[in-house]
Design a protein around this motif. Structure first.
Motif, PDB file in Angstrom:
ATOM      1  N   ASP A   1       0.863  -1.225  -0.090  1.00 23.32           N
ATOM      2  CA  ASP A   1       0.008   0.044  -0.028  1.00 23.32           C
ATOM      3  C   ASP A   1       0.842   1.133   0.036  1.00 23.32           C
ATOM      4  OD1 ASP A   1       0.955   0.091   2.436  1.00 23.32           O
ATOM      5  OD2 ASP A   1      -1.033   0.141   3.533  1.00 23.32           O
ATOM      6  N   ARG A   2       2.117   1.257  -0.217  1.00 19.88           N
ATOM      7  CA  ARG A   2       2.972   2.285  -0.258  1.00 19.88           C
ATOM      8  C   ARG A   2       3.063   3.174  -1.732  1.00 19.88           C
ATOM      9  NH1 ARG A   2       8.455   0.007   2.283  1.00 19.88           N
ATOM     10  NH2 ARG A   2       7.682  -1.767   0.981  1.00 19.88           N
ATOM     11  N   LEU A   3       2.435   2.411  -2.619  1.00 25.94           N
ATOM     12  CA  LEU A   3       2.466   2.685  -3.665  1.00 25.94           C
ATOM     13  C   LEU A   3       0.875   2.662  -4.660  1.00 25.94           C
ATOM     14  CD1 LEU A   3       3.232   4.451  -6.482  1.00 25.94           C
ATOM     15  CD2 LEU A   3       4.349   2.205  -7.223  1.00 25.94           C
ATOM     16  N   ASN A   4       0.025   3.487  -4.863  1.00 28.80           N
ATOM     17  CA  ASN A   4      -1.169   3.172  -5.687  1.00 28.80           C
ATOM     18  C   ASN A   4      -0.859   3.634  -6.870  1.00 28.80           C
ATOM     19  OD1 ASN A   4      -3.709   3.936  -7.145  1.00 28.80           O
ATOM     20  ND2 ASN A   4      -4.514   3.933  -5.083  1.00 28.80           N
TER      21      ASN A   4
ATOM     22  N   ASP B   1      10.790   8.555  -4.036  1.00 28.51           N
ATOM     23  CA  ASP B   1      11.802   9.265  -3.067  1.00 28.51           C
ATOM     24  C   ASP B   1      10.782  10.167  -2.035  1.00 28.51           C
ATOM     25  OD1 ASP B   1      14.122   7.826  -3.876  1.00 28.51           O
ATOM     26  OD2 ASP B   1      14.105   9.422  -5.446  1.00 28.51           O
ATOM     27  N   PHE B   2       9.645  10.214  -2.214  1.00 35.28           N
ATOM     28  CA  PHE B   2       8.781  10.788  -1.184  1.00 35.28           C
ATOM     29  C   PHE B   2       8.736  10.038  -0.041  1.00 35.28           C
ATOM     30  CE2 PHE B   2       7.689  13.357  -4.888  1.00 35.28           C
ATOM     31  CZ  PHE B   2       7.491  14.673  -4.304  1.00 35.28           C
ATOM     32  N   PRO B   3       8.789  10.785   1.130  1.00 36.96           N
ATOM     33  CA  PRO B   3       8.702   9.868   2.493  1.00 36.96           C
ATOM     34  C   PRO B   3       7.466   9.633   2.959  1.00 36.96           C
ATOM     35  CG  PRO B   3       9.282  12.368   2.901  1.00 36.96           C
ATOM     36  CD  PRO B   3       9.171  11.945   1.341  1.00 36.96           C
ATOM     37  N   LEU B   4       6.706   8.828   2.347  1.00 39.00           N
ATOM     38  CA  LEU B   4       5.444   8.727   2.438  1.00 39.00           C
ATOM     39  C   LEU B   4       4.987   8.146   3.975  1.00 39.00           C
ATOM     40  CD1 LEU B   4       3.377   9.465   0.450  1.00 39.00           C
ATOM     41  CD2 LEU B   4       2.836   6.835  -0.257  1.00 39.00           C
ATOM     42  N   GLU B   5       5.717   7.219   4.447  1.00 34.51           N
ATOM     43  CA  GLU B   5       5.293   6.737   5.563  1.00 34.51           C
ATOM     44  C   GLU B   5       5.477   7.811   6.768  1.00 34.51           C
ATOM     45  OE1 GLU B   5       3.865   3.870   6.592  1.00 34.51           O
ATOM     46  OE2 GLU B   5       3.703   3.479   4.666  1.00 34.51           O
ATOM     47  N   ALA B   6       6.393   8.526   6.694  1.00 35.13           N
ATOM     48  CA  ALA B   6       6.560   9.572   7.451  1.00 35.13           C
ATOM     49  C   ALA B   6       5.637  10.770   7.557  1.00 35.13           C
ATOM     50  CB  ALA B   6       8.053  10.489   7.357  1.00 35.13           C
TER      51      ALA B   6
ATOM     52  N   LYS C   1      -7.930   7.984   2.527  1.00 37.33           N
ATOM     53  CA  LYS C   1      -8.609   7.714   1.288  1.00 37.33           C
ATOM     54  C   LYS C   1      -7.672   7.436   0.048  1.00 37.33           C
ATOM     55  CE  LYS C   1     -12.170   9.115  -1.627  1.00 37.33           C
ATOM     56  NZ  LYS C   1     -13.558  10.039  -1.817  1.00 37.33           N
ATOM     57  N   PHE C   2      -6.609   8.139   0.078  1.00 38.23           N
ATOM     58  CA  PHE C   2      -5.590   8.117  -1.067  1.00 38.23           C
ATOM     59  C   PHE C   2      -4.404   7.503  -0.793  1.00 38.23           C
ATOM     60  CE2 PHE C   2      -8.380  12.212  -1.575  1.00 38.23           C
ATOM     61  CZ  PHE C   2      -8.972  11.601  -2.600  1.00 38.23           C
ATOM     62  N   ARG C   3      -4.363   6.458   0.167  1.00 36.40           N
ATOM     63  CA  ARG C   3      -3.180   5.799   0.657  1.00 36.40           C
ATOM     64  C   ARG C   3      -2.339   5.426  -0.745  1.00 36.40           C
ATOM     65  NH1 ARG C   3      -1.083   4.794   5.441  1.00 36.40           N
ATOM     66  NH2 ARG C   3       0.418   3.298   5.726  1.00 36.40           N
ATOM     67  N   GLY C   4      -1.222   5.679  -0.587  1.00 37.97           N
ATOM     68  CA  GLY C   4      -0.091   5.357  -1.842  1.00 37.97           C
ATOM     69  C   GLY C   4      -0.195   6.106  -2.892  1.00 37.97           C
ATOM     70  N   LEU C   5      -0.665   7.328  -2.611  1.00 37.21           N
ATOM     71  CA  LEU C   5      -0.632   8.558  -3.785  1.00 37.21           C
ATOM     72  C   LEU C   5       0.590   9.063  -3.511  1.00 37.21           C
ATOM     73  CD1 LEU C   5      -1.428  10.700  -5.828  1.00 37.21           C
ATOM     74  CD2 LEU C   5      -2.403  11.843  -4.144  1.00 37.21           C
ATOM     75  N   ARG C   6       1.446   9.261  -4.591  1.00 38.24           N
ATOM     76  CA  ARG C   6       2.690   9.787  -4.650  1.00 38.24           C
ATOM     77  C   ARG C   6       2.758  10.829  -5.807  1.00 38.24           C
ATOM     78  NH1 ARG C   6       7.059   7.319  -2.082  1.00 38.24           N
ATOM     79  NH2 ARG C   6       6.509   5.320  -0.954  1.00 38.24           N
ATOM     80  N   PRO C   7       3.124  11.957  -5.488  1.00 39.11           N
ATOM     81  CA  PRO C   7       3.273  12.948  -6.567  1.00 39.11           C
ATOM     82  C   PRO C   7       4.360  12.615  -7.622  1.00 39.11           C
ATOM     83  CG  PRO C   7       3.734  14.124  -4.452  1.00 39.11           C
ATOM     84  CD  PRO C   7       3.782  12.609  -4.093  1.00 39.11           C
TER      85      PRO C   7
END
Length: 297
Positions: A10-13, A87-92, A109-115
């Motif tokens: 779930d770290r990348l949608n 490289d975005f620190p999503l968990e932090a 709602k948007f878990r895993g969204l990365r710019p």
């Protein structure tokens, strides 16, 4: 030959992250059909097609034509990290968002969204210039015309793909030629002027990543057609700077006003001050707020 880039979790949608490449129409330099992402990149005078696809195991990277060149795979890997915002620190950010009721709900709602970041700085700046003061649908349309007219072609499996035009190519284009693609005269001048500065060696875009936000702003704003709005998006969507916050962007402004001020209008300076609360997570906050405004909560 293909490589597994990201294991499935779930770290990348994948679909949500790449949504912006199809949300406003065709992006001829960044092809995404909802399942596959493809982009042409170059090593020297050779062109390759990078393909990303999500499967049960995760996201896989494929390069055409087949090659064992370490330089090609290294470049493909770097582009992939940018496109997927790895490289975005999503968990932090999620841990930080717990303290903010709005961000907490958006993060759920948007878990895993990365710019997603631009593959190269020239493409990033031209993208922003083309989007200045017009709706995004039309910006995507005219930019795709530019890519199809001046980008190098690569044929793969019966389909033609286009690289984003190189600065040297656009530096030789006439204003009247870009006007035919429906760029305004001013934007045509800005794009060609930028291309000439880069291809002529007056502006080293690659070196900007090693400089401070203030130094970058000083260099870019000295160019015709580049103001604070373009600099903010360059910091946010090219360099991925954590504290970057495009407070002058209409969409960002509407999102902050909607979620925090019940729609009450705020000035750009007020929003900049407000965004300081997010510190190094301001960039991520902006993208989650934009997603919330566009897709609903």
């Amino acid at each position: 030959m293909s490589k597994l880039i990201v294991a499935r979790d779930d770290r990348l949608n994948f679909t949500l992250t790449l949504r912006r490449y199809q949300a406003y129409g065709e992006d001829a330099a960044n092809y995404f059909d909802g399942e596959n992402f493809r982009k042409v990149f170059s090593i020297g005078d050779k062109h390759f097609l990078l393909s990303l696809r999500e499967s049960n195991g995760g996201v896989t990277l494929h390069v055409q034509p087949p090659t064992r060149s370490q330089a090609v795979w290294q470049q493909a890997g770097l582009i992939t990290r940018k496109i997927l915002g790895l490289d975005f620190p999503l968990e932090a950010f999620y841990q930080f968002a717990v303290r903010d009721p709005v961000l907490r709900e958006l993060a759920k709602k948007f878990r895993g969204l990365r710019p997603t970041l631009a593959a190269n700085p020239f493409e990033s700046l031209v993208t922003s210039i083309s989007a200045q003061q017009i709706n995004l649908q039309f910006a995507f349309t005219v930019r795709s015309r530019l890519v199809r007219r001046y980008g190098e072609k690569l044929n793969s499996n019966g389909q033609t793909y286009y690289a984003f035009p190189a600065p040297a190519k656009l530096a030789r284009v006439k204003v009247s030629s870009l006007r035919q693609l429906q760029f305004t005269e001013k934007k045509s001048e800005y794009i060609i002027g930028l291309a000439k500065s880069v291809s002529g060696g007056q502006l080293d875009l690659e070196a900007l990543s090693q400089q401070s936000d203030e130094e970058i702003a000083e260099k870019l704003i000295a160019l015709r057609g580049i103001g604070r709005w373009t600099v903010d998006w360059f910091l946010a969507r090219c360099l991925g700077r954590g504290q970057a916050f495009p407070a002058g962007d209409l969409g960002v402004r509407k999102a902050v006003q909607h979620f925090y001020f019940t729609g009450k209008e705020k000035s750009e300076e007020e929003l900049r001050k407000f965004a300081r609360r997010w510190g190094e997570f301001a960039n991520l906050a902006a993208h989650y707020l934009l997603a919330g405004l566009a897709l609903g909560t």
